[in-house]
Design a protein around this motif. Sequence first.
Motif, PDB file in Angstrom:
ATOM      1  N   TYR A 171      16.658  95.433  52.967  1.00 15.19           N
ATOM      2  CA  TYR A 171      15.703  94.472  52.418  1.00 15.19           C
ATOM      3  C   TYR A 171      15.186  93.571  53.523  1.00 15.19           C
ATOM      4  O   TYR A 171      15.892  93.294  54.502  1.00 15.19           O
ATOM      5  N   TRP A 172      13.944  93.114  53.339  1.00  9.66           N
ATOM      6  CA  TRP A 172      13.285  92.278  54.331  1.00  9.66           C
ATOM      7  C   TRP A 172      12.772  90.992  53.705  1.00  9.66           C
ATOM      8  O   TRP A 172      12.353  90.969  52.545  1.00  9.66           O
ATOM      9  N   GLY A 173      12.758  89.953  54.530  1.00  9.08           N
ATOM     10  CA  GLY A 173      12.081  88.734  54.144  1.00  9.08           C
ATOM     11  C   GLY A 173      10.617  88.824  54.551  1.00  9.08           C
ATOM     12  O   GLY A 173      10.167  89.812  55.141  1.00  9.08           O
ATOM     13  N   GLN A 174       9.878  87.757  54.269  1.00  5.51           N
ATOM     14  CA  GLN A 174       8.441  87.777  54.538  1.00  5.51           C
ATOM     15  C   GLN A 174       8.106  87.356  55.972  1.00  5.51           C
ATOM     16  O   GLN A 174       6.984  87.574  56.428  1.00  5.51           O
ATOM     17  N   GLN A 234      16.917  89.569  47.586  1.00  3.14           N
ATOM     18  CA  GLN A 234      15.719  88.866  48.012  1.00  3.14           C
ATOM     19  C   GLN A 234      16.082  87.970  49.197  1.00  3.14           C
ATOM     20  O   GLN A 234      17.120  87.298  49.186  1.00  3.14           O
ATOM     21  N   CYS A 243      17.673  82.040  56.646  1.00  3.54           N
ATOM     22  CA  CYS A 243      17.339  83.182  55.805  1.00  3.54           C
ATOM     23  C   CYS A 243      18.243  83.108  54.575  1.00  3.54           C
ATOM     24  O   CYS A 243      19.443  83.361  54.676  1.00  3.54           O
ATOM     25  N   SER A 274      11.725  87.754  61.342  1.00  4.88           N
ATOM     26  CA  SER A 274      12.021  88.257  60.005  1.00  4.88           C
ATOM     27  C   SER A 274      13.504  88.557  59.888  1.00  4.88           C
ATOM     28  O   SER A 274      14.131  89.004  60.842  1.00  4.88           O
ATOM     29  N   VAL A 278      14.506  85.028  51.945  1.00  5.73           N
ATOM     30  CA  VAL A 278      13.441  84.059  52.215  1.00  5.73           C
ATOM     31  C   VAL A 278      13.766  83.313  53.502  1.00  5.73           C
ATOM     32  O   VAL A 278      14.786  82.622  53.583  1.00  5.73           O
ATOM     33  N   THR A 327       8.749  84.328  59.319  1.00  2.70           N
ATOM     34  CA  THR A 327       8.359  82.962  59.619  1.00  2.70           C
ATOM     35  C   THR A 327       7.866  82.911  61.061  1.00  2.70           C
ATOM     36  O   THR A 327       8.455  83.516  61.949  1.00  2.70           O
ATOM     37  N   ASN A 357      16.548  90.651  57.866  1.00  5.33           N
ATOM     38  CA  ASN A 357      16.782  91.929  57.204  1.00  5.33           C
ATOM     39  C   ASN A 357      18.242  91.987  56.818  1.00  5.33           C
ATOM     40  O   ASN A 357      19.098  91.429  57.512  1.00  5.33           O
TER      41      ASN A 357
END
Length: 116
Positions: A105-108, A3, A22, A94, A5, A110, A96
């Motif tokens: 995986y990727w963050g949401q 995960q 991140c 973002s 963020v 900012t 990754n």
Amino acid sequence: QVQLVESGGGVVQAGDSLRLSCAASGSIFGIHVMTWYRQAPGKQRELVAYIISDGQTYYADSVKGRFTISADNAKATMYLQMNSLGPEDTAIYSCNCSTWTGGAYWGQGTQVTVSS
């Protein structure tokens, strides 16, 4: 599973600095590469910088000399120090990560907005 963020985005003026973070959690020991991407309105996503697990880094020409990518393994966090920001840096940033086993995986994301 990993995960991610992101944090640290905001609205700044041209010439200002920002530091994005991140934070990774989950199966972090499998992470091989961590990357910052950005996407401006109406434009394709652009690779900004990445850092490999051995410490090697890469920067896009558009940010070379202004941005610095780093990682704090103890905190499982990657950073992007952005200096001398300009309106052209306005985008959603973002993070990754890719793992040794082929996961991605990727963050949401900012938002970074730079006013002239």
